[in-house]
Design a protein around this motif. Structure first.
Motif, PDB file in Angstrom:
ATOM      1  N   TYR A  55      12.201 -10.204  -8.185  1.00 30.18           N
ATOM      2  CA  TYR A  55      11.003  -9.429  -7.869  1.00 30.18           C
ATOM      3  C   TYR A  55       9.864 -10.292  -7.347  1.00 30.18           C
ATOM      4  O   TYR A  55       8.998  -9.808  -6.638  1.00 30.18           O
ATOM      5  CB  TYR A  55      10.556  -8.536  -9.026  1.00 30.18           C
ATOM      6  N   GLY A  56       9.866 -11.580  -7.639  1.00 29.60           N
ATOM      7  CA  GLY A  56       8.862 -12.468  -7.055  1.00 29.60           C
ATOM      8  C   GLY A  56       9.061 -12.615  -5.557  1.00 29.60           C
ATOM      9  O   GLY A  56       8.100 -12.546  -4.779  1.00 29.60           O
ATOM     10  N   GLU A  57      10.313 -12.789  -5.149  1.00 33.05           N
ATOM     11  CA  GLU A  57      10.619 -12.872  -3.714  1.00 33.05           C
ATOM     12  C   GLU A  57      10.357 -11.537  -3.026  1.00 33.05           C
ATOM     13  O   GLU A  57       9.867 -11.503  -1.890  1.00 33.05           O
ATOM     14  CB  GLU A  57      12.077 -13.292  -3.499  1.00 33.05           C
ATOM     15  N   LEU A  58      10.675 -10.437  -3.709  1.00 37.11           N
ATOM     16  CA  LEU A  58      10.404  -9.115  -3.153  1.00 37.11           C
ATOM     17  C   LEU A  58       8.906  -8.941  -2.915  1.00 37.11           C
ATOM     18  O   LEU A  58       8.493  -8.483  -1.850  1.00 37.11           O
ATOM     19  CB  LEU A  58      10.919  -8.019  -4.091  1.00 37.11           C
ATOM     20  N   ALA A  59       8.088  -9.327  -3.890  1.00 37.65           N
ATOM     21  CA  ALA A  59       6.634  -9.191  -3.751  1.00 37.65           C
ATOM     22  C   ALA A  59       6.139  -9.968  -2.535  1.00 37.65           C
ATOM     23  O   ALA A  59       5.334  -9.457  -1.750  1.00 37.65           O
ATOM     24  CB  ALA A  59       5.935  -9.674  -5.024  1.00 37.65           C
ATOM     25  N   GLU A  60       6.622 -11.178  -2.354  1.00 38.12           N
ATOM     26  CA  GLU A  60       6.219 -11.987  -1.204  1.00 38.12           C
ATOM     27  C   GLU A  60       6.627 -11.323   0.110  1.00 38.12           C
ATOM     28  O   GLU A  60       5.851 -11.312   1.078  1.00 38.12           O
ATOM     29  CB  GLU A  60       6.809 -13.385  -1.302  1.00 38.12           C
ATOM     30  N   ALA A  61       7.816 -10.764   0.163  1.00 39.67           N
ATOM     31  CA  ALA A  61       8.300 -10.111   1.382  1.00 39.67           C
ATOM     32  C   ALA A  61       7.478  -8.856   1.698  1.00 39.67           C
ATOM     33  O   ALA A  61       7.164  -8.587   2.866  1.00 39.67           O
ATOM     34  CB  ALA A  61       9.782  -9.751   1.241  1.00 39.67           C
ATOM     35  N   LEU A  62       7.108  -8.098   0.684  1.00 43.45           N
ATOM     36  CA  LEU A  62       6.311  -6.892   0.899  1.00 43.45           C
ATOM     37  C   LEU A  62       4.902  -7.243   1.370  1.00 43.45           C
ATOM     38  O   LEU A  62       4.366  -6.608   2.282  1.00 43.45           O
ATOM     39  CB  LEU A  62       6.270  -6.044  -0.379  1.00 43.45           C
ATOM     40  N   VAL A  63       4.302  -8.266   0.771  1.00 45.43           N
ATOM     41  CA  VAL A  63       2.969  -8.693   1.193  1.00 45.43           C
ATOM     42  C   VAL A  63       2.991  -9.154   2.648  1.00 45.43           C
ATOM     43  O   VAL A  63       2.079  -8.863   3.421  1.00 45.43           O
ATOM     44  CB  VAL A  63       2.419  -9.791   0.262  1.00 45.43           C
ATOM     45  N   LYS A  64       4.044  -9.832   3.041  1.00 49.74           N
ATOM     46  CA  LYS A  64       4.164 -10.296   4.426  1.00 49.74           C
ATOM     47  C   LYS A  64       4.133  -9.112   5.400  1.00 49.74           C
ATOM     48  O   LYS A  64       3.530  -9.187   6.470  1.00 49.74           O
ATOM     49  CB  LYS A  64       5.459 -11.093   4.600  1.00 49.74           C
ATOM     50  N   VAL A  65       4.757  -8.001   5.022  1.00 49.67           N
ATOM     51  CA  VAL A  65       4.749  -6.800   5.867  1.00 49.67           C
ATOM     52  C   VAL A  65       3.336  -6.216   5.938  1.00 49.67           C
ATOM     53  O   VAL A  65       2.851  -5.873   7.016  1.00 49.67           O
ATOM     54  CB  VAL A  65       5.752  -5.749   5.356  1.00 49.67           C
TER      55      VAL A  65
END
Length: 121
Positions: A55-65
């Motif tokens: 979920y840490g990597e997911l959060a980073e990917a969503l913020v990038k979008v």
């Protein structure tokens, strides 16, 4: 679909999404809630992070979008975020809510929220 869920709530990022020129120029905060539907049993049985969603990597990917290429519609942003979630192999379906608490509405309001549900074909 499995009843297991991983939820990431209240993820904040600044984006330049909206129809009005000022929204594109100045930007504003968006808040994302994502609930992933998946089977967590394989990860739990093996205690193996690679068998679930980090979920840490997911959060980073969503913020990038959110911080990335501007779109006019919150609906388009929500779809892009759902696509990121569904790119994780164990995810069967996702519910994404995008909050736009500073939307340019000239009346008192608490929040504008677009929620979509998407699943693998």
């Amino acid at each position: 679909m499995s009843a297991d869920r991983i939820a990431l709530k209240g993820l904040r990022a600044r984006g330049r999404h909206g129809v009005l020129p000022a929204e594109r120029e100045l930007g504003q905060e968006f808040v994302v809630d994502a609930t992933l539907f998946l089977d967590t049993a394989p990860a739990a049985a093996t205690d193996d992070l690679t068998r679930t969603v980090h979920y840490g990597e997911l959060a980073e990917a969503l913020v990038k979008v959110v911080e990335g290429e501007p779109v006019q519609l919150v609906e388009t942003l929500a779809q892009r975020l759902a696509d990121v979630c569904l790119a994780y192999e164990p995810v069967l379906a996702v519910e994404v809510s995008v909050h736009k608490p500073a939307a340019p509405i000239p009346l008192p309001f608490d929040d504008v929220i677009v929620t979509i549900e998407r699943s693998r074909p």
